[in-house]
Scaffold this active site. Structure first.
Site, PDB file in Angstrom:
ATOM      1  CB  SER A  82      -0.867   0.025   1.264  1.00 14.01           C
ATOM      2  OG  SER A  82      -1.515   1.276   1.406  1.00 14.01           O
TER       3      SER A  82
ATOM      4  CE1 TYR B  48      -3.935  -2.095   4.889  1.00 16.17           C
ATOM      5  CE2 TYR B  48      -3.048   0.108   4.523  1.00 16.17           C
ATOM      6  CZ  TYR B  48      -3.625  -1.055   4.039  1.00 16.17           C
ATOM      7  OH  TYR B  48      -3.869  -1.179   2.686  1.00 16.17           O
TER       8      TYR B  48
HETATM    9  P1  NAP Z   1     -11.453  -5.950   0.438  1.00 11.43           P
HETATM   10  O1  NAP Z   1     -12.408  -5.402  -0.555  1.00 11.43           O
HETATM   11  O2  NAP Z   1     -11.783  -5.856   1.877  1.00 11.43           O
HETATM   12  O3  NAP Z   1     -11.182  -7.491   0.057  1.00 11.43           O
HETATM   13  C1  NAP Z   1     -10.264  -8.218   0.807  1.00 11.43           C
HETATM   14  C2  NAP Z   1     -10.197  -9.627   0.273  1.00 11.43           C
HETATM   15  O4  NAP Z   1      -9.291 -10.361   1.118  1.00 11.43           O
HETATM   16  C3  NAP Z   1     -11.508 -10.347   0.320  1.00 11.43           C
HETATM   17  O5  NAP Z   1     -11.587 -11.249  -0.758  1.00 11.43           O
HETATM   18  C4  NAP Z   1     -11.440 -11.103   1.646  1.00 11.43           C
HETATM   19  O6  NAP Z   1     -12.272 -12.223   1.575  1.00 11.43           O
HETATM   20  C5  NAP Z   1      -9.979 -11.470   1.675  1.00 11.43           C
HETATM   21  N1  NAP Z   1      -9.436 -11.718   3.007  1.00 11.43           N
HETATM   22  C6  NAP Z   1      -9.425 -10.919   4.093  1.00 11.43           C
HETATM   23  N2  NAP Z   1      -8.819 -11.516   5.116  1.00 11.43           N
HETATM   24  C7  NAP Z   1      -8.411 -12.737   4.671  1.00 11.43           C
HETATM   25  C8  NAP Z   1      -7.725 -13.820   5.243  1.00 11.43           C
HETATM   26  N3  NAP Z   1      -7.307 -13.816   6.527  1.00 11.43           N
HETATM   27  N4  NAP Z   1      -7.469 -14.895   4.476  1.00 11.43           N
HETATM   28  C9  NAP Z   1      -7.873 -14.945   3.199  1.00 11.43           C
HETATM   29  N5  NAP Z   1      -8.544 -13.953   2.591  1.00 11.43           N
HETATM   30  C10 NAP Z   1      -8.812 -12.865   3.333  1.00 11.43           C
HETATM   31  O7  NAP Z   1     -10.011  -5.296   0.271  1.00 11.43           O
HETATM   32  P2  NAP Z   1      -9.360  -4.462  -0.939  1.00 11.43           P
HETATM   33  O8  NAP Z   1      -9.628  -3.042  -0.714  1.00 11.43           O
HETATM   34  O9  NAP Z   1      -9.725  -5.065  -2.245  1.00 11.43           O
HETATM   35  O10 NAP Z   1      -7.807  -4.685  -0.611  1.00 11.43           O
HETATM   36  C11 NAP Z   1      -7.065  -5.739  -1.201  1.00 11.43           C
HETATM   37  C12 NAP Z   1      -5.597  -5.518  -0.863  1.00 11.43           C
HETATM   38  O11 NAP Z   1      -5.180  -4.242  -1.319  1.00 11.43           O
HETATM   39  C13 NAP Z   1      -5.305  -5.543   0.641  1.00 11.43           C
HETATM   40  O12 NAP Z   1      -4.067  -6.152   0.875  1.00 11.43           O
HETATM   41  C14 NAP Z   1      -5.258  -4.064   0.985  1.00 11.43           C
HETATM   42  O13 NAP Z   1      -4.512  -3.796   2.131  1.00 11.43           O
HETATM   43  C15 NAP Z   1      -4.616  -3.495  -0.256  1.00 11.43           C
HETATM   44  N6  NAP Z   1      -4.879  -2.072  -0.486  1.00 11.43           N
HETATM   45  C16 NAP Z   1      -6.150  -1.603  -0.585  1.00 11.43           C
HETATM   46  C17 NAP Z   1      -6.353  -0.251  -0.812  1.00 11.43           C
HETATM   47  C18 NAP Z   1      -7.740   0.310  -0.947  1.00 11.43           C
HETATM   48  O14 NAP Z   1      -7.877   1.547  -0.991  1.00 11.43           O
HETATM   49  N7  NAP Z   1      -8.786  -0.511  -1.040  1.00 11.43           N
HETATM   50  C19 NAP Z   1      -5.266   0.615  -0.937  1.00 11.43           C
HETATM   51  C20 NAP Z   1      -3.996   0.099  -0.820  1.00 11.43           C
HETATM   52  C21 NAP Z   1      -3.798  -1.253  -0.604  1.00 11.43           C
HETATM   53  P3  NAP Z   1     -12.903 -12.924   2.880  1.00 11.43           P
HETATM   54  O15 NAP Z   1     -13.156 -11.839   3.885  1.00 11.43           O
HETATM   55  O16 NAP Z   1     -14.122 -13.588   2.384  1.00 11.43           O
HETATM   56  O17 NAP Z   1     -11.860 -13.895   3.315  1.00 11.43           O
END
Ligand code: NAP
Length: 263
Positions: free
Chosen positions: A146, A159
């Site tokens: 991130s 985080y």
């Molecule tokens: P999200 O919409 O909350 O989706 C997270 C995904 O991870 C879901 O499929 C969830 O499925 C899965 N997950 C969560 N905990 C898990 C675990 N312990 N084991 C296996 N699967 C798990 O998140 P997102 O925003 O798409 O983010 C995805 C990645 O990008 C993350 O690493 C996040 O930190 C990073 N990121 C996001 C942003 C942003 O603005 N959204 C910015 C920078 C970086 P289940 O809950 O069903 O397991």
């Protein structure tokens, strides 16, 4: 015309929604065979439906996997290698946001829960597939870090610690695996438009006693492009890192932040 990833086997953790869903769709439209995971396998239905619509003959395995649980990751790895016999790209995307609070208000349990998924999860996921990649003498490991791994964001210490940790892991692992022809990179997304950032913005507004528009502007104003990024843009970055165009790139933490972070 063949896709960029024709014939590749690509694993995407956390593929049920958000960035992981977009990565899975992006990889499949480039011809990859896919292994998609989330803790609850049923939640992958929406991703599967979209892939079936766009690529009717796509080959997709789904597996339940908690990336924070060593035995769960071991089972997922066995299922992937059992089905496909190889793996080419692993995207460690699964992650949680963790608490948004000042450090002294964060419990040890909350701290550990965040690091268990966001840092241990990358370690466990990569470790499961490294032997296969080394044996093949090729492959691409991609961790979704991130911009918060590089740029401070108050109230987000667990985080930030996890995401900075991912960058350290990636650099060291790139040095370890380079001689085997395996590349390791991180992608550092900026704030991605969607429900997850909406809840972070709401929480920031509450914490700081300001309106949600002002809290949102704190995310968009630092961007030279004046905007958030999209999940599809992160997916495109991952397709690039999985594909032949990035063959000289390893050990990098590639920003996809609409210019918010330039280092
Ligand atoms: P999200 O919409 O909350 O989706 C997270 C995904 O991870 C879901 O499929 C969830 O499925 C899965 N997950 C969560 N905990 C898990 C675990 N312990 N084991 C296996 N699967 C798990 O998140 P997102 O925003 O798409 O983010 C995805 C990645 O990008 C993350 O690493 C996040 O930190 C990073 N990121 C996001 C942003 C942003 O603005 N959204 C910015 C920078 C970086 P289940 O809950 O069903 O397991």
């Amino acid at each position: 015309m063949p896709g960029l990833l024709e014939g590749q086997v690509v694993v995407v953790t956390g593929a049920s929604r958000g960035i992981g869903r977009a990565i899975a769709i992006g990889m499949s439209t480039e011809g990859a065979r896919l292994a998609l995971t989330a803790r609850d396998e049923q939640t992958l239905a929406s991703t599967l439906g979209e892939i079936a619509r766009l690529v009717p003959d796509a080959e997709v395995l789904t597996a339940a996997c908690d990336v924070a649980d060593e035995s769960s990751v071991a089972r997922m790895g066995a299922a992937v290698l059992g089905r496909f016999g190889r793996v080419d790209t692993v995207v460690a995307n699964a992650g949680v946001a963790g608490p948004t609070r000042s450090l002294q208000e964060i419990s040890l349990v909350e701290w550990r829960d965040c690091l268990a998924t966001d840092l241990d999860g990358v370690f466990l996921t990569f470790r499961r597939f490294v032997p296969a990649l080394v044996e093949q003498r090729s492959g691409s490991l991609i961790a979704i870090s991130s911009m918060t791994g590089k740029r401070p964001l108050p109230g987000r210490t667990p985080y930030a610690a996890a995401k900075t940790g991912v960058i350290g892991l990636v650099r060291s692992l790139a040095v370890e695996l380079g001689p085997a022809g395996v590349r390791v990179n991180a992608v550092c997304p900026g704030a991605v438009d969607g429900p997850r950032i909406d809840s972070v913005i709401r929480e920031q507004a509450r914490q700081r006693g300001i309106g949600e528009d002002e809290a949102r502007a704190a995310f968009t104003d630092p961007s030279p492009l004046g905007r958030l990024v999209t999940a599809e843009e992160i997916a495109d970055t991952c397709v690039f890192l999985a594909g032949p165009g990035s063959s000289s790139i390893t050990g990098e933490d590639l920003n996809a932040s609409a210019g918010v972070v330039m280092y």
